[in-house]
Structures are given as structure tokens and as C-alpha cells.
Design a protein around this motif. Structure first.
Motif: not given
Length: 824
Positions: A425-426, A431-435, A450-453
Motif C-alpha cells: 500500500a505504501e 507512486l500514485g502520479p506514475f500509475l 487498493f482501489p481507493d488509491m
């Protein structure tokens, strides 16, 4: 939970309370009031929004909204149109202290509430305008114009000025025209504050003799305004230093002004240019570079060398690499260097300085924004493991990575973190912006775990167009965790279709573009009403999807002839699906309704004509009756005018909105007709100044071949780039080689491929000189040896690349050496 003190002690935990079965209206209201603080949460807000919606239903159960409105906190933004319309003017007036502080209102909601409030107040005054706060954006242009002339200046300086970004161009022009009409034009213009000032016309400025640098310090200026005012004040004050320190007036400095400065004056005042680099055009920066090269190349800020013709980059010795990189890394390369070939030369020199590698975090700091422009090979193999994490942090803020750069970042991420199916999860959060760089298959495990992320990343990309594969991954993650809303069997073809729910629409953001048209057609009525504004903002909807949503609007609101202003405003892009006949049915008597439609840029000529004619028919105005705020509100629909109609526009109204009309991308024939009107205001084209040409914008593209040939070459940089693009190919080719050489980098970069194809050899050579930043007149180029080669003793010796790593002591020496190297 019936004990209020318990709710207060929950703090931010209140945002996660989900046991709603036994709550009564009073407790729900207390919870809602405490949930204002949930905006502090850094996580995804979808759960909070759903909880607020549920609490709102409980809080209003068995009570009228008129009784509870003031106690619903910021959850009031969840009220539907029908609920807002059911409110009494007295209830809105009583709750105004709550309503005016709430953020997140949709434009359509603000229209309803402001109308309710003014129905109680009867007229807009300074006092009640100051009470409206966030609701001011819903006040009609006509209501603003009905304000007492004594109240308007006071309101403009305070409340209205604070909410200027919420007002449409038509509302802003309505306020300004009333203020200037209402009293002495001179005092009215001087009093116009901040962001409003940029709407003042060049015509009105030319009638005002009383400007001084002090009154301009806090005002926003268009470049045409700045060009005129700088020239005017330079003649009256004779003190360039005083003008350069007067806020945005620096936008008006021309090359001739810069060239006229003595060496001492230029160097003494350069800090004003350097501190306001973001306000300067590429042409101005190019002039600064040449002036600096002429008067003091030994202390020249290294980033300015990137602005000069590409051959000057060879004059940067290895000992200057560090200050060159620091200086350029703090600048916006895309604004400094517009020609792709020249940009390649600059980046080649950057790579030479780096020795094609980035060794550590100190080098990352030195490179700064340049990291966004380095080739994929350096990202893939040139960034050391020690430098990778700080480099990754910098890369997440890069706005436009190339496909090759994105592929290189993706490969490095896979090397470091493995396949997404193994991410924690961490790691996923970091890496959120790179998904967006990964395929739908690669994101599938993330969507499951991790659907919310994944959905939070999508929500941050609202208003953009992320890769389609990423949107599908987000779509699947939402659909897998939602059963949707069972559609009404009364809707033909919707039996058993799990239609989008409000929760789905909110979570999906731009990924709503993945719904099939038939899914959108099956949205429940209440869901559509609550979310139409969100759906209308989705950029990726295709025409079939927009047609389905339009059909849903017809099902919910009846035919377009019954729609009111807030219905039309809430449609956003969905309105593009209205055909010409349906557009003719709309009530377009209000210029504010038309202004909301003109914000869309994808109308066909036929649709635009229907909107224009609809406004004229419904309002009872003829072309001759149109006021300046009408012309601004009509926006791009003015391009649908017949060329026989344009001469009918009153010059007194046209001359104050020339700059707005000059932003329109109309046909050549229409622009030529607007140009003829401009001649009545500003005289023959041979008399035009730099400020006039800049004010005209695309209207200047209506010049004839003969007029263009007669234009002074020194005026060429003051065409707007949009005007250069609008010049017909057969007219653009009439420019002389000398005129083309004077275009400046920005306008030269705007030349289209079709225009370039029509140019001769000499013209093409001049165009390349303009792109490269060469001076229009001959200059004696200094030898490369004239560039300083000094370097701190503890730094790399001459000729050594910096990629071996910079110690902290060396970095400090570099930063302390700013006066020596002129680092920006």
C-alpha cells in the motif's frame, strides 16, 4: 452519539463514522457541522462525500429545508436543484452567513441561491454584495449593472475583487462598463483594482492622462496595456527603474527601451527583469540576452546563453557548467527556447556538462527543472541508484513527459519495485502520479487490492485526458466494488442494467468516459440531477455518449424549451449534443446563459449561428443594440456573424472589447471585417503601434497583402502568435525576408507548416534566424574566449564533467558564487 460532546471529541474520526441507522436529524446536523474539518484529510474524499450525502438525507428528514438550511454546514452543496428551488428567499437570506463561506458550489447552484437572496433584497447594493461572498458568481450581469454608481467602486475594491475569478468575462465587462459609464472616466479607471484592471480597453487607457507607477503596482496588465503604459510613463517620468519596479509594467518593455539603456543602468536594473522572468515574453528575454552579451558578457547569467543562437552554447567552458545548469534548471526551458532544433542543441550541451549521467542528489538539485527535458536514455541508464529517488520526486511534477521518457520511468520503476501485483500500500501511494504509465493488465492487481488509491490518482487528474488504459483500470476498480444503481424498469431498454450511481460518478472523475452510451442513458433521474455538472465536465466523452446524456436531460427536464438558466449552465459539454433545432428552443434571453454556452469551444458553425440568433431573438436585441458585455458574452459565436452584420456593431461598444474579440479564431473573412472596424478605432494600419497590434490579437490577421507589406518591420514581434497562425498562407508569404527576420522567437515558432511551404529561400533563412534568436540587425559576435572561465578552486577542474558528484561544500560554493557567475 446523542451526547454532543462525544461528537466533538471525535475530531477527524467523525469523517469515518458510518453507523447511521439510529441517528436522528439533530445528531446528523451536529455531525455535518463537525465534518467541515474533513477537508483537512489528505486521502480520497469519496467516502466523506457519500457520508455527507447520507447525513444530509437524515438531517432534512421530516423537516423543511427552510428550517434546517443554516444548520447543514458545507453539506449544503449536496442539495439538488429542486431542493434549492424550494427554498424561500427569507430562508436563503437567513442562512447567508453559512452559504457565503461554503466552497465547492456548482455554478448552477450559485445561480439559484443568488437569485433567491436578491429576491429578498430586491436590489444589489454594496452591503448585500459583501454578504454574498461565494454566491457572487451567480449574480446576473444585469443585476451588477443595476448597482448604484456610488456602491459599485466600493464593492469592486472589496468583495467583488476577491471573487473576480468566479465571474464570467461577460459579468466582468458588465461591471467595468457600468463603473466607467457611471462617473468621471479618469477616476473610474484609476480606481479599478487588481485582476479587474486587465479588462480595461486600450481605448479607455488612451483617454486617461493621470496614471503613475504607484497606482499600477498592484494591477494585472495585459501586454498591450503594459506596452502603452510603459511608453507613456517613460516619457513623463524618464525613470526606467521606477517603472520596472511597478509590478506587471515590466511586460511593456520593448527591445528599443532595453537597447537605449546605458550599460550601468541596464546592469543596475537587471534584477527587476530577473525577478519577473515569468512575466516576460520570449522576445523580451531574447533582447535581454543580446543586451547583456553586449554590455557585460563576463557576468552574464548563464541561462541567457541558451536564448542566443545555438552556436553560442559552444562558448560555455566546462568550468561554467555548474552555474549554467543551476541557472537553466530554475527557468522554464519551454518558454525560453521555442524552436525544437535549438532546444535539442541546448539539451546536448546540458548532457555534455552532465557527461550523460546524474550521480547523486546534489546533481538532481542542480539540474532542477531540466530533468523534465533530459532524454529517455539518461532516465533509463544515466541516473544512478543513489540519485533515483530524488530524481523520481522531481519527475512527478513534470507536466509533459514524452512517450519515450514515460517508458523509461516505467522500466526503472519495474526494476526497483517489481510488478504492481507485488506492491505494498505504501509503494502504491508513493507512486500514485506514475500509475498512469502502466497498462490495464498491470494495474489490475492494484485495482483489486487498493482501489481507493487508484481512484484518488484519477480524481487528481480531473480536467485532463489521462491514457485510456489507465481510465479503464480505474473504471474496472469502481465497477468491481459497486453494484451500481438498479435502473427504473420504466426506462425503455434499461431492465436489469446496473446504471452509474452518484458514488460511481464521483469516484470515476474522467474515467466516466468509459461508460457505454446505453449505461449513461439508464442513469436514475435523481443520480443525473445530482451529478450532471460532474458529467458535463468530462473531457473524454464521445458524441454518442454526449447524445445519450442529452437524451437523459430531456427525459428528466422535458424538452429544451422548458429548460431554465441553471439547467443549461449545468450541462457543460453535454450541451454540445444539442442540434440546431434544439438550441433554437432554449431560452437564451440572458447573456449569462449564452456566456456559459460560449465557454465550449467545439460548436459547429451551424450550432454557433443558432446560439447567436437565439440570443438576438429571445432578448429582442438587434446587432446595433449589442453592448460591450453582450459582445464578450457571445464569445466564439460572434464568428458565426455574417460579414454584413459586423459593420452594424456600434464602434463605441466594439472599441472597449477589442482585446476579447481578438482572442477568437474566426474565419479570414470575419477577421477582415473586424479589422475594418479596428481601423475606425485605431486609424490606418500604417499608424498602428506595438500596443495596438498586441491589443488586436487575431483581428490583425485580417490585414490585406498590401497592408501587411507596408507594416513596419519593428512591429512584427508584437503580433500575437495566434494572429500569425490565422494569417492565410497566400498573405503570409507576402512578408519580406526582413519582416520575417524581425518576428521574434515566439511568433516564428507559431508559423504553420502550410505557411512555411509557401516561403522562398531567403524568407526561410530569415525565419530560421528568428527561431534561433538572432538579432534582426547585424551584430559583431564576440569570440568564445570572451566568456569567463572562473571556477571555485574546490570544484571540478576545467574540462571535468560534473556527473562524478558534487560535495555539499562545493554546492555551497557554487550557490555563494552567484554574483561572480550571474546565476539566476
Amino acid at each position: 452519539m446523542r451526547n454532543t460532546s462525544t461528537i466533538h471529541r471525535l475530531g477527524l474520526l467523525v469523517c469515518f463514522y458510518d453507523d447511521l441507522e439510529l441517528l436522528d436529524a439533530a445528531v446528523a446536523q451536529v455531525l455535518l457541522h463537525q465534518m467541515i474539518k474533513c477537508s483537512q484529510l489528505r486521502g480520497f474524499q469519496a467516502g466523506v462525500q457519500k457520508l455527507k450525502a447520507n447525513l444530509l438525507d437524515i438531517a432534512t428528514e421530516n423537516q423543511t429545508l427552510n428550517e434546517t438550511l443554516g444548520s447543514l454546514s458545507d453539506a449544503v452543496v449536496g442539495l439538488t436543484y429542486s431542493q434549492l428551488e424550494s427554498l424561500s428567499p427569507e430562508a436563503v437570506h437567513g442562512a447567508i452567513s453559512t452559504l457565503n463561506q461554503v466552497s465547492g458550489w456548482a455554478k448552477s447552484q450559485v445561480i439559484i441561491l443568488s437569485a433567491k437572496y436578491l429576491a429578498h433584497e430586491k436590489v444589489l447594493s454594496f452591503y448585500n454584495a459583501s454578504q454574498m461572498g461565494a454566491l457572487l458568481g451567480g449574480v446576473s450581469t444585469q443585476a451588477f449593472r443595476s448597482m448604484d454608481c456610488r456602491d459599485l467602486p466600493q464593492a469592486l475594491r472589496s468583495t467583488v475583487a476577491q471573487h473576480v475569478s468566479d465571474l464570467s468575462p461577460a459579468q466582468q465587462q458588465g461591471v467595468l462598463s457600468k463603473m466607467i459609464e457611471g462617473g468621471d472616466p479618469a477616476s473610474g479607471i484609476v480606481e479599478i483594482p487588481g485582476a479587474f484592471f486587465k479588462e480595461v480597453s486600450l481605448f479607455d487607457l488612451r483617454r486617461e492622462p493621470g496614471f503613475n507607477p504607484t497606482v499600477l503596482k498592484d494591477k494585472e496588465l495585459r501586454r498591450s496595456q503594459a506596452l502603452f503604459l510603459y511608453e507613456l510613463l517613460l516619457k513623463t517620468t524618464g525613470r526606467p527603474g521606477e517603472l520596472l519596479s511597478a509590478g506587471q509594467l515590466v511586460k511593456g518593455v520593448t527591445c528599443s527601451h532595453i537597447d537605449a539603456m546605458s550599460a550601468d543602468s541596464f546592469l543596475a536594473h537587471f534584477r527587476y527583469f530577473e525577478n519577473n522572468l515569468f512575466l516576460l515574453s520570449p522576445y523580451q528575454v531574447n533582447c535581454l540576452a543580446w543586451k547583456y552579451w553586449e554590455v557585460s558578457r563576463s557576468s552574464m547569467p548563464p541561462f541567457l546563453l541558451a536564448v542566443l543562437p545555438a552556436r553560442y552554447l559552444a562558448s560555455i567552458p566546462a568550468s561554467q557548467c555548474v552555474p549554467f545548469l543551476i541557472s537553466l534548471g530554475k527557468s522554464r526551458l519551454d518558454s525560453l527556447v521555442l524552436d525544437s532544433h535549438k532546444k535539442t542543441s541546448v539539451l546536448r550541451r546540458v548532457q555534455q556538462c552532465l557527461d550523460d549521467s546524474i550521480a547523486d542528489e546534489y546533481t538532481v538539485d542542480i539540474v532542477g527543472n531540466l530533468l523534465c527535458h533530459l532524454p529517455a536514455t539518461i532516465i533509463d541508464r544515466g541516473i544512478s541508484p543513489r540519485a533515483w529517488l530524488p530524481a523520481l520526486h522531481r519527475l512527478r511534477d513534470c507536466p509533459d513527459l514524452s512517450p519515450e521518457q514515460k517508458a523509461a520511468v516505467r522500466c526503472r520503476l519495474l526494476e526497483q519495485y517489481g510488478l504492481p501485483q507485488n506492491w505494498t500500500a505504501e509503494t502504491t501511494k508513493d507512486l500514485g502520479p506514475f500509475l498512469v504509465l502502466f497498462s490495464a493488465d498491470e494495474l489490475s492487481p492494484i485495482a483489486t487490492k487498493f482501489p481507493d488509491m487508484l481512484q484518488q490518482t484519477a480524481s487528481k487528474l480531473a480536467g485532463t485526458l489521462p491514457p485510456r488504459e489507465f481510465l479503464w483500470a480505474v473504471f474496472d476498480s469502481v465497477r468491481n466494488s459497486s453494484d451500481g444503481s438498479p435502473s427504473s424498469d420504466a426506462i425503455p431498454g434499461c431492465h436489469g442494467v446496473p446504471a452509474p450511481s452518484s458514488d460511481d460518478v464521483f469516484k470515476l472523475a474522467e474515467a466516466n468516459a468509459c461508460w457505454a452510451p446505453e449505461d449513461l442513458l439508464c442513469i436514475q433521474e435523481d443520480t443525473f440531477i445530482r451529478n450532471v455538472e460532474l458529467l458535463g465536465a468530462v473531457k473524454g466523452f464521445s458524441l454518442p455518449q454526449l447524445l445519450a446524456l442529452k437524451e437523459k436531460a430531456v427525459q428528466v427536464w422535458d424538452t429544451p424549451s422548458y429548460w431554465r438558466e441553471h439547467h443549461i449552465v449545468s450541462m457543460g459539454r453535454i450541451a454540445l449534443a444539442l442540434n440546431e433545432s434544439e438550441l433554437e428552443q432554449l431560452d437564451l434571453s440572458s447573456i449569462d446563459t449564452v456566456a456559459s454556452l460560449s465557454q465550449q469551444t467545439e460548436w459547429t458553425p451551424g450550432q454557433a449561428k443558432s446560439i447567436l440568433q437565439g440570443f438576438l431573438d429571445d432578448s429582442g436585441y438587434s446587432i446595433q443594440d449589442l453592448k460591450s458585455f453582450h459582445l464578450v458574452g457571445l464569445g466564439a459565436t460572434l464568428c458565426a456573424m455574417n460579414i454584413t452584420e459586423i459593420p452594424l456593431i456600434k464602434i463605441s461598444e466594439f472599441r472597449v472589447v477589442v482585446a476579447r474579440i481578438g482572442t477568437l479564431l474566426c474565419s479570414t473573412h470575419v477577421l477582415a471585417e473586424f479589422k475594418r472596424k479596428a481601423e475606425v478605432v485605431f486609424g490606418d494600419p500604417t499608424e498602428w503601434t506595438s500596443s495596438v497590434l498586441q491589443e488586436l490579437g487575431t483581428i490583425a490577421a485580417g490585414l490585406t497583402k498590401a497592408e501587411l507589406r507596408m507594416l513596419n518591420k519593428d512591429l512584427m514581434p508584437y503580433f500575437q502568435p495566434s494572429a500569425i497562425k490565422c494569417l492565410p498562407d497566400e498573405i503570409f508569404k507576402e512578408l519580406s525576408a526582413e519582416q520575417i527576420a524581425c518576428l521574434g522567437p515566439e511568433n516564428a515558432a507559431a508559423v504553420t507548416h502550410a505557411q512555411r511551404q509557401r516561403l522562398g529561400t531567403a524568407q526561410l533563412q530569415s525565419l530560421q534566424r528568428a527561431l534561433d534568436g538572432a538579432k534582426a540587425q547585424p551584430w559583431q559576435d564576440a569570440p568564445a574566449s570572451a566568456v569567463p572561465t572562473r571556477t571555485p578552486a574546490s570544484c571540478s577542474p576545467p574540462g571535468a564533467p560534473i556527473s562524478r558528484g558534487l560535495g555539499l561544500g562545493c554546492l555551497l560554493l557554487v550557490l555563494m558564487a552567484k554574483p561572480q557567475w550571474g546565476v539566476a
